[in-house]
Design a protein around this motif. Structure first.
Motif, PDB file in Angstrom:
ATOM      1  N   TRP A  90      50.307  24.508  51.626  1.00 35.18           N
ATOM      2  CA  TRP A  90      49.491  24.197  50.465  1.00 35.18           C
ATOM      3  C   TRP A  90      50.370  23.974  49.240  1.00 35.18           C
ATOM      4  CZ3 TRP A  90      44.435  23.162  50.857  1.00 35.18           C
ATOM      5  CH2 TRP A  90      43.798  23.546  52.037  1.00 35.18           C
ATOM      6  N   ARG A  91      50.039  22.945  48.471  1.00 28.23           N
ATOM      7  CA  ARG A  91      50.793  22.602  47.260  1.00 28.23           C
ATOM      8  C   ARG A  91      49.851  22.104  46.173  1.00 28.23           C
ATOM      9  NH1 ARG A  91      54.583  18.822  49.793  1.00 28.23           N
ATOM     10  NH2 ARG A  91      54.224  20.162  51.544  1.00 28.23           N
ATOM     11  N   LEU A  92      50.199  22.423  44.948  1.00 33.37           N
ATOM     12  CA  LEU A  92      49.408  22.005  43.802  1.00 33.37           C
ATOM     13  C   LEU A  92      49.685  20.537  43.497  1.00 33.37           C
ATOM     14  CD1 LEU A  92      47.556  22.837  41.391  1.00 33.37           C
ATOM     15  CD2 LEU A  92      49.659  23.256  40.113  1.00 33.37           C
TER      16      LEU A  92
ATOM     17  N   GLN B   7      48.436  17.382  40.702  1.00 34.85           N
ATOM     18  CA  GLN B   7      47.745  17.027  39.463  1.00 34.85           C
ATOM     19  C   GLN B   7      47.957  15.530  39.238  1.00 34.85           C
ATOM     20  OE1 GLN B   7      49.779  20.235  37.139  1.00 34.85           O
ATOM     21  NE2 GLN B   7      47.679  20.733  36.526  1.00 34.85           N
TER      22      GLN B   7
ATOM     23  N   ALA C 102      43.232  19.400  38.826  1.00 35.78           N
ATOM     24  CA  ALA C 102      44.265  20.052  39.627  1.00 35.78           C
ATOM     25  C   ALA C 102      43.623  20.488  40.931  1.00 35.78           C
ATOM     26  CB  ALA C 102      44.847  21.254  38.891  1.00 35.78           C
TER      27      ALA C 102
ATOM     28  N   THR D 299      44.796  21.891  45.252  1.00 37.20           N
ATOM     29  CA  THR D 299      45.847  22.145  46.229  1.00 37.20           C
ATOM     30  C   THR D 299      45.484  21.419  47.510  1.00 37.20           C
ATOM     31  OG1 THR D 299      44.821  24.206  46.951  1.00 37.20           O
ATOM     32  CG2 THR D 299      46.549  24.381  45.297  1.00 37.20           C
TER      33      THR D 299
ATOM     34  N   ARG E  66      51.840  17.168  52.096  1.00 34.47           N
ATOM     35  CA  ARG E  66      52.253  16.216  51.063  1.00 34.47           C
ATOM     36  C   ARG E  66      51.380  14.970  51.131  1.00 34.47           C
ATOM     37  NH1 ARG E  66      58.018  13.916  51.321  1.00 34.47           N
ATOM     38  NH2 ARG E  66      57.184  11.840  51.208  1.00 34.47           N
TER      39      ARG E  66
ATOM     40  N   LEU F 217      40.650  24.058  49.676  1.00 37.68           N
ATOM     41  CA  LEU F 217      40.686  22.882  48.803  1.00 37.68           C
ATOM     42  C   LEU F 217      39.629  22.985  47.720  1.00 37.68           C
ATOM     43  CD1 LEU F 217      41.443  20.033  47.869  1.00 37.68           C
ATOM     44  CD2 LEU F 217      39.963  19.142  49.696  1.00 37.68           C
TER      45      LEU F 217
ATOM     46  N   SER G  96      40.218  25.509  44.998  1.00 39.99           N
ATOM     47  CA  SER G  96      41.381  25.222  44.154  1.00 39.99           C
ATOM     48  C   SER G  96      41.079  24.195  43.066  1.00 39.99           C
ATOM     49  CB  SER G  96      42.540  24.701  45.000  1.00 39.99           C
ATOM     50  OG  SER G  96      42.347  23.335  45.380  1.00 39.99           O
TER      51      SER G  96
END
Length: 181
Positions: free
Chosen positions: A32-34, A36, A43, A45, A49, A173, A176
């Motif tokens: 998981w990655r933030l 924006q 924003a 997650t 990628r 998801l 987030s």
């Protein structure tokens, strides 16, 4: 016959193997990655990628530039999409059109629907969370959860699509998501 290792070496090997198994069992299956996206005020997650694309599409009677950030993790696709409509009066029809397109893409039956809840979103009666059951083009059954909402004149869609796509897959998801002016 190979030489016997001393007990401390055997214990160290067992300990290392145990730690490796423990790390594999407890480690996250998804990365998981933030994200924006520029200009979106959103924003989120994503578990992998994302690839990004933008294209002009008709949405509620007018062409718009729709941005899409999506990735595949395991058997599931995770995506966020957005378009700036330029006119708040177009938001309702656009949210309805996004939901209808998600259903049409998989020939879905609406399993359930409820009002959308995203921190910072502009309240709107057409902001919805839909749980769908349908089929892929190859005939395989598929499930989807689709969340459509808006901030001002910008509409958003968050989607999880896959063989299960239940709350366990969609919750990270959806929880987030947050609009940040």
């Amino acid at each position: 016959m190979p030489p016997r290792r001393p007990p401390t070496v055997r214990r160290s090997l067992f300990a290392a193997a145990g730690l490796a198994l423990l790390a594999a069992a407890c480690g996250p299956a998804l990365d998981w990655r933030l994200v924006q996206p520029p200009g979106w005020s959103l924003a989120a997650t994503l578990p992998c990628r994302p690839d990004t694309t933008e294209r002009r599409v008709p949405l509620a009677g007018a062409p718009v530039a729709l941005g899409l950030w999506s990735c595949q993790a395991g058997d599931h696709m995770f995506a966020i999409a957005s378009a700036d409509l330029g006119d708040p009066a177009r938001v309702g029809p656009a949210l309805q059109a996004l939901g209808a397109a998600a259903r049409a893409n998989i020939g879905a039956q609406l399993q359930s629907e409820q009002p959308a809840q995203v921190p910072g979103m502009t309240p709107h009666p057409d902001a919805r969370l839909q749980r769908l059951v349908g089929r892929r083009p190859d005939g395989q059954p598929v499930r989807s959860q689709v969340l459509v909402f808006a901030y001002g004149a910008r509409v958003y869609q968050a989607t999880v699509l896959g063989p299960q796509a239940g709350d366990a897959q969609a919750r990270p998801l959806f929880e987030s998501l947050g609009v940040r002016p």
